[in-house]
Design an enzyme around this catalytic site. Structure first.
Site, PDB file in Angstrom:
ATOM      1  N   GLU A  17       0.739  -1.018   0.180  1.00  0.00           N
ATOM      2  CA  GLU A  17      -0.184  -0.026  -0.161  1.00  0.00           C
ATOM      3  C   GLU A  17       0.797   1.340  -0.041  1.00  0.00           C
ATOM      4  O   GLU A  17       1.713   1.501   0.647  1.00  0.00           O
ATOM      5  CB  GLU A  17      -0.884   0.077   1.324  1.00  0.00           C
ATOM      6  CG  GLU A  17      -1.619   1.161   1.262  1.00  0.00           C
ATOM      7  CD  GLU A  17      -2.706   1.436   2.603  1.00  0.00           C
ATOM      8  OE1 GLU A  17      -3.689   0.544   2.542  1.00  0.00           O
ATOM      9  OE2 GLU A  17      -2.284   2.140   3.533  1.00  0.00           O
ATOM     10  N   ALA A  51     -10.596  12.270   1.709  1.00  0.00           N
ATOM     11  CA  ALA A  51     -11.646  12.571   1.853  1.00  0.00           C
ATOM     12  C   ALA A  51     -11.860  14.161   1.408  1.00  0.00           C
ATOM     13  O   ALA A  51     -12.811  14.723   1.935  1.00  0.00           O
ATOM     14  CB  ALA A  51     -12.457  12.174   3.278  1.00  0.00           C
ATOM     15  N   HIS A  78      -8.306   2.485  -3.776  1.00  0.00           N
ATOM     16  CA  HIS A  78      -9.124   3.016  -2.615  1.00  0.00           C
ATOM     17  C   HIS A  78     -10.131   3.765  -2.874  1.00  0.00           C
ATOM     18  O   HIS A  78      -9.966   4.587  -3.434  1.00  0.00           O
ATOM     19  CB  HIS A  78      -8.254   3.311  -1.664  1.00  0.00           C
ATOM     20  CG  HIS A  78      -7.397   2.427  -0.944  1.00  0.00           C
ATOM     21  ND1 HIS A  78      -7.145   2.434   0.677  1.00  0.00           N
ATOM     22  CD2 HIS A  78      -6.697   1.524  -1.323  1.00  0.00           C
ATOM     23  CE1 HIS A  78      -6.408   1.520   0.976  1.00  0.00           C
ATOM     24  NE2 HIS A  78      -5.736   0.899  -0.253  1.00  0.00           N
ATOM     25  N   GLY A 109     -14.437   5.076   5.005  1.00  0.00           N
ATOM     26  CA  GLY A 109     -13.626   6.299   4.958  1.00  0.00           C
ATOM     27  C   GLY A 109     -13.991   6.720   6.276  1.00  0.00           C
ATOM     28  O   GLY A 109     -14.835   6.844   7.143  1.00  0.00           O
ATOM     29  N   ALA A 124     -19.567   0.908   4.310  1.00  0.00           N
ATOM     30  CA  ALA A 124     -18.571   0.220   3.147  1.00  0.00           C
ATOM     31  C   ALA A 124     -19.642  -0.774   2.228  1.00  0.00           C
ATOM     32  O   ALA A 124     -19.599  -0.794   1.148  1.00  0.00           O
ATOM     33  CB  ALA A 124     -17.679  -0.354   3.634  1.00  0.00           C
ATOM     34  N   HIS A 148     -13.567  -3.693  14.441  1.00  0.00           N
ATOM     35  CA  HIS A 148     -13.754  -2.390  14.070  1.00  0.00           C
ATOM     36  C   HIS A 148     -13.795  -1.471  15.154  1.00  0.00           C
ATOM     37  O   HIS A 148     -14.454  -1.865  16.235  1.00  0.00           O
ATOM     38  CB  HIS A 148     -14.783  -2.054  13.034  1.00  0.00           C
ATOM     39  CG  HIS A 148     -14.844  -0.569  12.478  1.00  0.00           C
ATOM     40  ND1 HIS A 148     -15.143   0.392  13.070  1.00  0.00           N
ATOM     41  CD2 HIS A 148     -14.439  -0.312  11.268  1.00  0.00           C
ATOM     42  CE1 HIS A 148     -15.056   1.473  12.306  1.00  0.00           C
ATOM     43  NE2 HIS A 148     -14.622   0.877  11.294  1.00  0.00           N
ATOM     44  N   GLN A 175      -6.560  -4.770   8.563  1.00  0.00           N
ATOM     45  CA  GLN A 175      -6.117  -3.737   9.265  1.00  0.00           C
ATOM     46  C   GLN A 175      -4.617  -4.224   9.673  1.00  0.00           C
ATOM     47  O   GLN A 175      -4.512  -5.428   9.881  1.00  0.00           O
ATOM     48  CB  GLN A 175      -6.745  -3.016  10.363  1.00  0.00           C
ATOM     49  CG  GLN A 175      -6.330  -1.787  10.849  1.00  0.00           C
ATOM     50  CD  GLN A 175      -5.888  -0.918   9.885  1.00  0.00           C
ATOM     51  OE1 GLN A 175      -4.801  -0.657   9.660  1.00  0.00           O
ATOM     52  NE2 GLN A 175      -6.668  -0.075   9.719  1.00  0.00           N
ATOM     53  N   GLN A 211       4.420   7.426  15.650  1.00  0.00           N
ATOM     54  CA  GLN A 211       3.759   7.052  14.837  1.00  0.00           C
ATOM     55  C   GLN A 211       2.912   6.013  14.995  1.00  0.00           C
ATOM     56  O   GLN A 211       1.580   6.213  14.633  1.00  0.00           O
ATOM     57  CB  GLN A 211       4.630   6.896  13.331  1.00  0.00           C
ATOM     58  CG  GLN A 211       3.854   6.395  12.205  1.00  0.00           C
ATOM     59  CD  GLN A 211       4.779   5.904  11.199  1.00  0.00           C
ATOM     60  OE1 GLN A 211       5.444   4.878  11.146  1.00  0.00           O
ATOM     61  NE2 GLN A 211       4.861   6.829  10.013  1.00  0.00           N
TER      62      GLN A 211
END
Length: 289
Positions: A17, A51, A78, A109, A124, A148, A175, A211
């Site tokens: 990705e 977005a 995506h 999103g 989604a 989630h 994820q 991060q």
């Protein structure tokens, strides 16, 4: 070639990705990362989608076109829906078709405080249904090995995931997570629930403590004790944390491959050094497939 066909023809499927450079930055700046990734011969590269309006998805499209035309790798675009209307999605799909881009990752999103949500899509699964009705695209979705963040529990989360797959998702990308046993348990629960599509684990090498702490807060992933020890031990030594984070990610990937996962998806954060070291670390392992 569609991603569904790739999973049918070979396993494990290797993918990465990346995200478009920030506004004002040239797409050429990402070439170093793409050069490294292309040498790893990935089956596809996914490109994230913002977005923030048309300029965001235009950069996503430009980068996807670049990946396909210059590097001859299939891109997965995506596509988020929370802040877009059906008319805006239709316009975006036309651009995809016009450029021969047939693989889409359908996502809800994140909320954007600067942009009000539209009323056409709330989940989604609704976008997936819409894409399947339009036809012409191979549609994938996201999944969360640790649930989630907005799901009340694992049962509700997998029930919703089954709804997405029933709506038309043909593959799933997870994820990030840091405990493989959690992923194996998740996949088993999915199979029991009747989810039969390929499920690819998503791995993010950790090279920066702040991060990763920010990322896990956003996506709901947990940090195992042994992983926290690594972060705490080496947080003040940038080079040591880089080496330790890369070693941890490689150990995850090697264990996943040894357990015959259907793919490996690497979150590169557009870092060519990270991508290169991971590919170097698993190249001989992947040769046997």
């Amino acid at each position: 070639m569609t991603i569904r066909e790739k999973f049918e023809q070979k396993k494990p499927v290797l993918s990465f990705e990346i995200f478009p450079p920030k506004r004002g930055a040239a797409l050429q700046n990402i070439d170093e990362t793409l050069e490294i990734l292309s040498k790893c011969k990935p089956d596809f590269i996914s490109v994230t989608f913002g977005a923030g309006g048309s300029s965001d998805h235009n950069r996503t499209i430009e980068l996807a076109k670049k990946i396909k035309r210059e590097y001859h790798i299939d891109p997965v675009v995506h596509l988020t829906c929370l802040t877009y209307s059906k008319a805006e999605i239709d316009a975006f799909l036309k651009v995809l078709r016009d450029n021969g881009l047939e693989n889409v990752l359908a996502l809800r999103g994140d909320s954007n405080p600067e942009i009000a949500p539209k009323e056409d899509f709330h989940y989604a699964s609704e976008l997936t249904t819409y894409l399947r009705e339009k036809g012409g695209f191979c549609v994938g979705g996201a999944c969360y090995p640790e649930c989630h963040p907005q799901s009340p529990d694992r049962v509700a989360d997998i029930t919703h995931l089954r709804e997405k797959v029933d709506a038309g998702d043909e593959f799933l990308i997870s994820q990030l997570f840091f405990e493989n046993e959690m992923f194996y348990s998740f996949v088993e629960s999915c199979r029991i629930a009747g989810i039969r599509v390929p499920i690819t684990p998503g791995i993010m090498p950790v090279i920066n403590k702040s991060q990763i702490e920010r990322m896990v807060t956003l996506c709901g992933a947990s940090l195992p004790v042994r992983f926290r020890r690594i972060l705490n031990k080496f947080e003040d030594n940038k080079e040591a944390l880089f080496d330790a984070g890369m070693a941890y990610a490689l150990s995850q990937i090697i264990d996943l491959l040894a357990n015959d996962v259907e793919g490996i998806h690497l979150y590169t954060m557009n870092n060519p050094v990270v991508a290169g070291k991971i590919c170097e670390g698993i190249k001989n392992i992947l040769k046997r497939y």
